[in-house]
Design a protein around this motif. Structure first.
Motif, mmCIF file in Angstrom:
data_model
loop_
_atom_site.group_PDB
_atom_site.id
_atom_site.type_symbol
_atom_site.label_atom_id
_atom_site.label_comp_id
_atom_site.label_asym_id
_atom_site.label_seq_id
_atom_site.Cartn_x
_atom_site.Cartn_y
_atom_site.Cartn_z
ATOM 1 N N ARG A 172 0.832 -1.202 0.000
ATOM 2 C CA ARG A 172 0.000 0.000 0.000
ATOM 3 C C ARG A 172 0.869 1.255 0.000
ATOM 4 O O ARG A 172 1.964 1.257 0.538
ATOM 5 C CB ARG A 172 -0.921 0.032 1.220
ATOM 6 C CG ARG A 172 -1.955 -1.079 1.232
ATOM 7 C CD ARG A 172 -2.798 -1.016 2.492
ATOM 8 N NE ARG A 172 -3.796 -2.075 2.514
ATOM 9 C CZ ARG A 172 -5.024 -1.977 2.005
ATOM 10 N NH1 ARG A 172 -5.400 -0.843 1.428
ATOM 11 N NH2 ARG A 172 -5.872 -2.980 2.067
ATOM 12 N N GLY A 173 0.325 2.297 -0.574
ATOM 13 C CA GLY A 173 1.024 3.582 -0.539
ATOM 14 C C GLY A 173 2.164 3.647 -1.534
ATOM 15 O O GLY A 173 2.164 3.005 -2.581
ATOM 16 N N GLY A 174 3.145 4.451 -1.215
ATOM 17 C CA GLY A 174 4.238 4.694 -2.137
ATOM 18 C C GLY A 174 3.803 5.648 -3.234
ATOM 19 O O GLY A 174 2.873 6.426 -3.085
ATOM 20 N N GLY A 175 4.498 5.589 -4.368
ATOM 21 C CA GLY A 175 4.123 6.389 -5.531
ATOM 22 C C GLY A 175 3.455 5.505 -6.559
ATOM 23 O O GLY A 175 4.064 4.542 -7.043
ATOM 24 N N PHE A 193 12.671 4.140 -8.145
ATOM 25 C CA PHE A 193 12.632 4.044 -6.685
ATOM 26 C C PHE A 193 11.330 3.389 -6.219
ATOM 27 O O PHE A 193 10.631 3.879 -5.351
ATOM 28 C CB PHE A 193 12.825 5.414 -6.042
ATOM 29 C CG PHE A 193 14.156 6.024 -6.372
ATOM 30 C CD1 PHE A 193 15.305 5.614 -5.726
ATOM 31 C CD2 PHE A 193 14.268 6.993 -7.364
ATOM 32 C CE1 PHE A 193 16.546 6.156 -6.041
ATOM 33 C CE2 PHE A 193 15.500 7.541 -7.690
ATOM 34 C CZ PHE A 193 16.638 7.128 -7.033
ATOM 35 N N SER A 194 11.004 2.273 -6.889
ATOM 36 C CA SER A 194 9.836 1.431 -6.574
ATOM 37 C C SER A 194 8.503 2.089 -6.902
ATOM 38 O O SER A 194 7.470 1.669 -6.384
ATOM 39 C CB SER A 194 9.848 0.993 -5.100
ATOM 40 O OG SER A 194 11.017 0.258 -4.812
ATOM 41 N N GLY A 195 8.491 3.097 -7.753
ATOM 42 C CA GLY A 195 7.224 3.641 -8.241
ATOM 43 C C GLY A 195 6.507 2.619 -9.107
ATOM 44 O O GLY A 195 7.133 1.737 -9.713
ATOM 45 N N ARG A 196 5.172 2.736 -9.195
ATOM 46 C CA ARG A 196 4.377 1.739 -9.908
ATOM 47 C C ARG A 196 3.340 2.414 -10.797
ATOM 48 O O ARG A 196 2.714 3.391 -10.388
ATOM 49 C CB ARG A 196 3.662 0.818 -8.913
ATOM 50 C CG ARG A 196 4.588 -0.080 -8.099
ATOM 51 C CD ARG A 196 3.889 -0.595 -6.864
ATOM 52 N NE ARG A 196 3.635 0.494 -5.932
ATOM 53 C CZ ARG A 196 2.671 0.477 -5.022
ATOM 54 N NH1 ARG A 196 1.845 -0.552 -4.950
ATOM 55 N NH2 ARG A 196 2.514 1.489 -4.198
#
Length: 337
Positions: A172-175, A193-196
């Motif tokens: 959950r969360g992140g970009g 940087f682990s964006g999805r």
């Protein structure tokens, strides 16, 4: 400025003076004490207009049932901006700090600056309808500080800058940028940087400026006949670090090029010219081409003829046979007389 009357200040001495000073400090420090007591609860800040009418202060800026124009020329912090029903236009010129922008029912246009989550989510949602969404940057971090753009139901067009930020627990969360239901078109900057970026259901088109050049990122288009590429159909570079392209179920077209052994590209049925997923992931394709150029194994055939050059060397002993014949000639001469 002191709130103690001058006459009282002159008359008070000793303990009485101390009591007066304490009372004055209490009065003058009251706003600071109030502010510190409520420091955790931020006062919602905005300067917004709804159809050219100033929106009242508070943590909500709400449109009506018609086609509204909501305009905020400042940061919004701890505020929910909602267009409601109708084909609304929502513009936020400042930062979106711990706030949400909701299009509501209808074909909405949402334009926002940077999503800046500080203590909770910063979010843009199109809700139902064929929405057009533009967001400068989508940078989140962790489950509690997510920066999220949802297209929701409808055929949405989403344009963003860079998408950064690792999710927290339960992914959950992140970009994250997601089209959800409908035939969506998503165009982003660098995903890293682990964006999805997630397409959702139906036939989606996803274009990105790059995927995982520094750390890592994910494109997952989901069910449907999807298209994944760089901007305007150019080749999307996956790497140099971790990057994942998962086209999902359907007849998907991927114009992508892996430049790292740490990337993963899967479920791409159609690979236009220039795509480099035909090779094993991460193996440089061009070095394999010189292997065919090394086919001048015919150049090794002359090396096989080298033994034929040694054959004249074997004829050298044949030169010694005449040397033995002259030795036999002197023997018959004494037998003649």
């Amino acid at each position: 400025m002191s709130v103690t009357p001058p006459s009282l200040g002159r008359a008070a001495r000793g303990p009485a003076a101390l009591a007066v000073l304490l009372a004055a400090a209490t009065l003058t420090g009251a706003p600071a004490a109030h502010a510190s007591a409520h420091g955790s609860a931020r006062v919602p800040m905005h300067q917004c207009w709804i159809n050219d009418v100033p929106a009242p202060p508070g943590d909500q800026v709400l449109g009506g049932s018609g086609d509204d124009h909501i305009f905020c020329d400042s940061d919004i912090e701890g505020v929910t901006v909602s267009g409601g029903a109708g084909n609304d236009v929502i513009e936020v010129k400042g930062l979106v700090i711990d706030s949400a922008i909701m299009g509501g029912e209808g074909d909405d246009v949402i334009r926002a600056k940077h999503l800046v989550p500080q203590t909770t989510f910063s979010m843009v949602r199109g809700n139902r309808g064929n929405d057009t969404i533009k967001v400068a940057t989508v940078h989140g971090e962790g489950a509690e500080r997510g920066a999220i753009v949802h297209g929701d139901d409808g055929d949405d067009t989403i344009t963003t800058g860079s998408v950064f930020g690792a999710p927290g627990q339960f992914n959950r969360g992140g970009g994250i940028v997601t089209g959800n239901d409908g035939k969506d078109t998503i165009r982003t900057g660098i995903i890293d940087f682990s964006g999805r970026v997630l397409g959702g259901s139906e036939d989606d088109r996803i274009e990105a400026a790059g995927l995982g050049p520094e750390s890592g990122g994910l494109i997952q288009s989901g069910p449907g006949d999807d298209t994944i590429s760089g901007h305007d159909g150019a080749i999307l570079i996956v790497g140099e670090h971790w990057g994942t392209v998962d086209a999902g179920i359907g007849n998907d077209t991927c114009t992508v090029k892996s430049v790292s052994t740490r990337t993963s590209i899967s479920s791409c049925e159609v690979l236009p010219k220039g795509s480099v997923t035909q090779k094993p992931v991460g193996k440089p394709q061009n070095p394999a081409a010189p292997a065919t150029a090394a086919k001048p194994a015919a150049a090794q055939a002359p090396a096989a003829q080298a033994p034929a050059v040694q054959a004249p060397a074997v004829q050298a002993p044949a030169v010694q046979t005449p040397a033995t014949k002259p030795e036999e000639k002197p023997a018959p001469k004494p037998a003649g007389p």
